[in-house]
Design a protein around this motif. Structure first.
Motif, PDB file in Angstrom:
ATOM      1  N   VAL A 149       0.842  -1.203  -0.103  1.00  0.00           N
ATOM      2  CA  VAL A 149       0.034  -0.080  -0.076  1.00  0.00           C
ATOM      3  C   VAL A 149       0.745   1.453   0.099  1.00  0.00           C
ATOM      4  CG1 VAL A 149      -1.553   1.349   1.318  1.00  0.00           C
ATOM      5  CG2 VAL A 149      -2.062  -1.102   1.080  1.00  0.00           C
ATOM      6  N   LYS A 150       1.774   1.356   0.878  1.00  0.00           N
ATOM      7  CA  LYS A 150       2.715   2.328   0.691  1.00  0.00           C
ATOM      8  C   LYS A 150       3.488   2.767  -0.675  1.00  0.00           C
ATOM      9  CE  LYS A 150       4.887   3.132   5.250  1.00  0.00           C
ATOM     10  NZ  LYS A 150       6.091   3.344   6.322  1.00  0.00           N
ATOM     11  N   ALA A 170       2.750   5.852  -2.958  1.00  0.00           N
ATOM     12  CA  ALA A 170       3.969   6.625  -3.126  1.00  0.00           C
ATOM     13  C   ALA A 170       4.233   6.727  -4.702  1.00  0.00           C
ATOM     14  CB  ALA A 170       5.181   6.139  -2.906  1.00  0.00           C
ATOM     15  N   ALA A 171       3.652   5.725  -5.562  1.00  0.00           N
ATOM     16  CA  ALA A 171       3.769   5.880  -7.062  1.00  0.00           C
ATOM     17  C   ALA A 171       2.799   6.726  -7.490  1.00  0.00           C
ATOM     18  CB  ALA A 171       3.668   4.323  -7.572  1.00  0.00           C
ATOM     19  N   LEU A 173       3.491  16.911  -3.596  1.00  0.00           N
ATOM     20  CA  LEU A 173       3.044  15.481  -3.840  1.00  0.00           C
ATOM     21  C   LEU A 173       4.269  14.785  -4.234  1.00  0.00           C
ATOM     22  CD1 LEU A 173      -0.011  16.348  -6.068  1.00  0.00           C
ATOM     23  CD2 LEU A 173      -0.102  15.409  -3.930  1.00  0.00           C
ATOM     24  N   VAL A 174       5.298  15.087  -4.786  1.00  0.00           N
ATOM     25  CA  VAL A 174       6.465  14.451  -5.281  1.00  0.00           C
ATOM     26  C   VAL A 174       7.339  14.146  -3.929  1.00  0.00           C
ATOM     27  CG1 VAL A 174       8.875  14.375  -6.164  1.00  0.00           C
ATOM     28  CG2 VAL A 174       6.697  14.933  -7.901  1.00  0.00           C
ATOM     29  N   ARG A 228       9.067  10.506   0.086  1.00  0.00           N
ATOM     30  CA  ARG A 228       9.102  10.250   1.517  1.00  0.00           C
ATOM     31  C   ARG A 228       8.603   8.717   2.249  1.00  0.00           C
ATOM     32  NH1 ARG A 228       6.563  13.016   6.620  1.00  0.00           N
ATOM     33  NH2 ARG A 228       7.762  12.170   8.304  1.00  0.00           N
ATOM     34  N   LEU A 229       7.237   8.536   1.333  1.00  0.00           N
ATOM     35  CA  LEU A 229       6.638   7.591   1.661  1.00  0.00           C
ATOM     36  C   LEU A 229       7.223   6.307   0.743  1.00  0.00           C
ATOM     37  CD1 LEU A 229       3.925   6.731   2.525  1.00  0.00           C
ATOM     38  CD2 LEU A 229       2.836   7.077   0.576  1.00  0.00           C
ATOM     39  N   ALA A 230       7.912   6.395  -0.137  1.00  0.00           N
ATOM     40  CA  ALA A 230       8.580   5.310  -0.776  1.00  0.00           C
ATOM     41  C   ALA A 230       9.858   4.786   0.060  1.00  0.00           C
ATOM     42  CB  ALA A 230       9.058   5.580  -2.097  1.00  0.00           C
TER      43      ALA A 230
END
Length: 193
Positions: free
Chosen positions: A58-59, A63-64, A178-179, A184-186
């Protein structure tokens, strides 16, 4: 109410497509909240939080998607500042705005963690369907109201936001946000909640 990916998506759709697109994105985010509320209320989000693999998937998907949305906004900012003539604005598409709002929220694993931690605390030991519906409805209604206000305020300012220089700056800021959140999420994809 704090600015984050959902806010950036509603802001961008409202600025680019007006109130109709902004409201579409707002309803998409609210629907995402509904999904997480129901999933948490029935305990599925707890399973997601307990499974490192599912949580990582999910992360990475979130992220994608944030990188995709941010990349689109940055490309629009660059395209507008490269000395090329401005492309005519695409007609507002509330369905696309709804999809972007929904996916931005549903693919945000922080929502899963938030609702796993929050929703069960407000349910009795043996919740009825009415308890679950009420507990899920409250954050959905509040989200729809808040982002509805954002969409309408930004939509009302659309004339100002349509100035090419302002539009490029807005695209650059929302795209960068957003990027950055996507990166950060990735980068945190290996950490478990």
């Amino acid at each position: 109410m704090s600015p984050g990916p959902d806010f950036a998506v509603v802001l961008r759709h409202s600025a680019v497509g007006g109130r109709v697109s902004g409201m579409g994105a707002a309803l998409g985010v609210a629907t995402g909240i509904l999904v997480w509320s129901v999933v948490a209320a029935v305990g599925v989000a707890g399973l997601l939080a307990a499974s490192a693999v599912a949580f990582t998937v999910v992360k990475l998907a979130g992220a994608a998607y944030l990188l995709y949305l941010g990349g689109k906004a940055l490309w629009a900012a660059r395209r507008g500042s490269a000395g090329q003539p401005e492309q005519p604005a695409a007609p507002p598409d509330p369905r696309r705005a709804f999809r972007d709002g929904l996916l931005c929220n549903v693919l945000n694993p922080k929502c899963a963690v938030f609702f796993v931690a929050l929703v069960p605390q407000f349910l009795p030991a043996d919740p009825t369907v009415a308890d679950t519906v009420l507990t899920a409805a409250i954050p959905v209604v509040l989200t729809a109201l808040w982002f509805g206000v954002v969409a309408n305020v930004v939509g009302a300012m659309r004339r100002l936001l349509a100035i090419p220089r302002v539009r490029r700056a807005l695209d650059a800021v929302t795209g960068t946000l957003l990027v950055a959140v996507g990166v950060r999420l990735a980068a945190q994809a290996r950490t478990v909640p």
